[in-house]
Design an enzyme around this catalytic site. Sequence first.
Site, PDB file in Angstrom:
ATOM      1  N   GLY A  57       0.320   2.233  -1.522  1.00 27.59           N
ATOM      2  CA  GLY A  57       0.767   1.577  -2.755  1.00 27.59           C
ATOM      3  C   GLY A  57       1.808   0.487  -2.552  1.00 27.59           C
ATOM      4  O   GLY A  57       2.482   0.087  -3.501  1.00 27.59           O
ATOM      5  N   SER A  58       1.916  -0.050  -1.327  1.00 26.06           N
ATOM      6  CA  SER A  58       2.930  -1.100  -1.124  1.00 26.06           C
ATOM      7  C   SER A  58       2.573  -2.370  -1.895  1.00 26.06           C
ATOM      8  O   SER A  58       3.462  -3.097  -2.352  1.00 26.06           O
ATOM      9  CB  SER A  58       3.130  -1.395   0.359  1.00 26.06           C
ATOM     10  OG  SER A  58       2.005  -2.021   0.919  1.00 26.06           O
ATOM     11  N   ASN A  59       1.293  -2.654  -2.040  1.00 18.26           N
ATOM     12  CA  ASN A  59       0.901  -3.835  -2.821  1.00 18.26           C
ATOM     13  C   ASN A  59       1.163  -3.636  -4.313  1.00 18.26           C
ATOM     14  O   ASN A  59       1.533  -4.575  -5.015  1.00 18.26           O
ATOM     15  CB  ASN A  59      -0.570  -4.180  -2.576  1.00 18.26           C
ATOM     16  CG  ASN A  59      -0.745  -4.933  -1.281  1.00 18.26           C
ATOM     17  OD1 ASN A  59      -0.399  -6.106  -1.183  1.00 18.26           O
ATOM     18  ND2 ASN A  59      -1.255  -4.254  -0.255  1.00 18.26           N
ATOM     19  N   MET A 135      -9.597   2.427  -2.239  1.00 20.81           N
ATOM     20  CA  MET A 135     -10.473   2.652  -1.092  1.00 20.81           C
ATOM     21  C   MET A 135     -11.827   3.242  -1.493  1.00 20.81           C
ATOM     22  O   MET A 135     -12.419   4.013  -0.736  1.00 20.81           O
ATOM     23  CB  MET A 135      -9.776   3.555  -0.073  1.00 20.81           C
ATOM     24  CG  MET A 135      -8.423   3.028   0.409  1.00 20.81           C
ATOM     25  SD  MET A 135      -8.469   1.299   0.931  1.00 20.81           S
ATOM     26  CE  MET A 135      -9.192   1.501   2.543  1.00 20.81           C
ATOM     27  N   ARG A 136     -12.298   2.910  -2.672  1.00 19.15           N
ATOM     28  CA  ARG A 136     -13.617   3.349  -3.132  1.00 19.15           C
ATOM     29  C   ARG A 136     -14.445   2.113  -3.457  1.00 19.15           C
ATOM     30  O   ARG A 136     -13.895   1.106  -3.943  1.00 19.15           O
ATOM     31  CB  ARG A 136     -13.519   4.205  -4.418  1.00 19.15           C
ATOM     32  CG  ARG A 136     -12.511   5.294  -4.409  1.00 19.15           C
ATOM     33  CD  ARG A 136     -12.908   6.485  -3.586  1.00 19.15           C
ATOM     34  NE  ARG A 136     -14.221   7.009  -3.908  1.00 19.15           N
ATOM     35  CZ  ARG A 136     -14.901   7.848  -3.126  1.00 19.15           C
ATOM     36  NH1 ARG A 136     -14.384   8.230  -1.970  1.00 19.15           N
ATOM     37  NH2 ARG A 136     -16.083   8.295  -3.474  1.00 19.15           N
ATOM     38  N   ASN A 152      -9.372  -8.065  -6.094  1.00 21.29           N
ATOM     39  CA  ASN A 152      -9.214  -7.194  -4.921  1.00 21.29           C
ATOM     40  C   ASN A 152      -8.419  -7.918  -3.833  1.00 21.29           C
ATOM     41  O   ASN A 152      -8.472  -9.141  -3.736  1.00 21.29           O
ATOM     42  CB  ASN A 152     -10.590  -6.808  -4.364  1.00 21.29           C
ATOM     43  CG  ASN A 152     -10.493  -5.827  -3.214  1.00 21.29           C
ATOM     44  OD1 ASN A 152      -9.721  -4.863  -3.261  1.00 21.29           O
ATOM     45  ND2 ASN A 152     -11.258  -6.054  -2.157  1.00 21.29           N
ATOM     46  N   HIS A 154      -7.809  -7.961   0.390  1.00 22.69           N
ATOM     47  CA  HIS A 154      -8.474  -7.510   1.612  1.00 22.69           C
ATOM     48  C   HIS A 154      -7.733  -8.103   2.826  1.00 22.69           C
ATOM     49  O   HIS A 154      -7.401  -9.294   2.826  1.00 22.69           O
ATOM     50  CB  HIS A 154      -9.941  -7.965   1.602  1.00 22.69           C
ATOM     51  CG  HIS A 154     -10.717  -7.481   2.782  1.00 22.69           C
ATOM     52  ND1 HIS A 154     -11.149  -6.178   2.916  1.00 22.69           N
ATOM     53  CD2 HIS A 154     -11.120  -8.127   3.909  1.00 22.69           C
ATOM     54  CE1 HIS A 154     -11.785  -6.038   4.056  1.00 22.69           C
ATOM     55  NE2 HIS A 154     -11.786  -7.204   4.683  1.00 22.69           N
ATOM     56  N   SER A 181      -6.843 -12.002   2.023  1.00 23.82           N
ATOM     57  CA  SER A 181      -7.506 -12.740   0.944  1.00 23.82           C
ATOM     58  C   SER A 181      -7.396 -11.954  -0.347  1.00 23.82           C
ATOM     59  O   SER A 181      -7.456 -10.719  -0.335  1.00 23.82           O
ATOM     60  CB  SER A 181      -9.015 -12.901   1.235  1.00 23.82           C
ATOM     61  OG  SER A 181      -9.242 -13.439   2.509  1.00 23.82           O
ATOM     62  N   ASP A 190     -16.302  -6.776  -0.772  1.00 27.10           N
ATOM     63  CA  ASP A 190     -15.428  -7.809  -0.185  1.00 27.10           C
ATOM     64  C   ASP A 190     -16.062  -9.201  -0.239  1.00 27.10           C
ATOM     65  O   ASP A 190     -15.948 -10.008   0.695  1.00 27.10           O
ATOM     66  CB  ASP A 190     -15.027  -7.448   1.265  1.00 27.10           C
ATOM     67  CG  ASP A 190     -14.237  -6.162   1.331  1.00 27.10           C
ATOM     68  OD1 ASP A 190     -13.485  -5.878   0.374  1.00 27.10           O
ATOM     69  OD2 ASP A 190     -14.388  -5.416   2.317  1.00 27.10           O
TER      70      ASP A 190
HETATM   71  C1  GRF Z   1      -4.061  -3.379   2.037  1.00 32.68           C
HETATM   72  O1  GRF Z   1      -3.994  -3.790   3.354  1.00 32.68           O
HETATM   73  C2  GRF Z   1      -5.211  -4.041   1.324  1.00 32.68           C
HETATM   74  O2  GRF Z   1      -5.540  -5.267   1.858  1.00 32.68           O
HETATM   75  C3  GRF Z   1      -6.343  -3.066   1.526  1.00 32.68           C
HETATM   76  O3  GRF Z   1      -5.749  -1.804   1.494  1.00 32.68           O
HETATM   77  C4  GRF Z   1      -4.391  -1.898   1.923  1.00 32.68           C
HETATM   78  C5  GRF Z   1      -3.545  -1.200   0.914  1.00 32.68           C
HETATM   79  O4  GRF Z   1      -2.203  -1.086   1.321  1.00 32.68           O
HETATM   80  N1  GRF Z   1      -7.372  -3.255   0.528  1.00 32.68           N
HETATM   81  P1  GRF Z   1      -1.132  -0.496   0.322  1.00 32.68           P
HETATM   82  O5  GRF Z   1      -1.651   0.837  -0.175  1.00 32.68           O
HETATM   83  O6  GRF Z   1      -0.950  -1.466  -0.804  1.00 32.68           O
HETATM   84  O7  GRF Z   1       0.129  -0.342   1.125  1.00 32.68           O
END
Ligand code: GRF
Length: 240
Positions: A57-59, A135-136, A152, A154, A181, A190
């Site tokens: 969940g860092s993003n 991740m689904r 999304n 990636h 991206s 993707d």
């Molecule tokens: C990221 O690297 C993103 O590009 C990919 O999954 C990862 C998720 O990282 N789709 P986080 O859970 O946001 O840390």
Amino acid sequence: MNNLDKKENCLTSSASNPRQNSCYEKDAKRSLIWPPPQASPKFNPRLNLGVMASGNGSNFEALVKAIQNSQLDAHISILVVNNPNCEARRRAQRLGVPCVIHNHREFSSREELDKALVKTFTKHAVEGVVMAGWMRIVTPILIAAFPNRLINIHPSLLPSFRGLDAVGQALKARVPISGCSVHLVTPQVDDGPVLAQAAVPVLSSDDHQSLSERIQRMEHQLLPLSVALAGQNWRNEAQN
Ligand code: GRF
């Protein structure tokens, strides 16, 4: 040797293996984001977002921080996670963002899971949904509910290295540059129009962890500005 000679020497000697050249490594901290970050657009009312996450969940947190720092004029109404024990859920708790669990193991098919996602996001009247490490594989049910409004992220420069372990794929291919991206989601995994990308140099010293970390740091910048770009498109569409 003057500066130009040095540069040429650097370029020539790098031809056999760019990743082993120290001249390039000195530039390693330079990453390119395109389109370049601009003053963050204001939205009236601010963007109402839903976010999906499966793991760390860092993003997701990068989006929350960008909102808090006024870099992204938005509000996250709901985070959906599919793993009850994921770090993303704990981050939501800490950051005060409402979170619901749609555990994929409790649904009979991908379609049923996506129907639940659509229901949740519709209930919160979100205008766009960000898959921030979901991740689904998603189905046309979710995609059709948010046409051009499902985003999304990636960890590669698409269309290179689609699918699982994009960082491992890049290392195996020995590319000198990889990156990340942000794109609109279409039924092909993707795939779909790219909103923005960040290029990240691959160092000879890189292993999976170091490259992943450097790419993630760029993801955290790229995602908020890409959502702002998408938001501008959504609001322009709404006006026309
Ligand atoms: C990221 O690297 C993103 O590009 C990919 O999954 C990862 C998720 O990282 N789709 P986080 O859970 O946001 O840390």
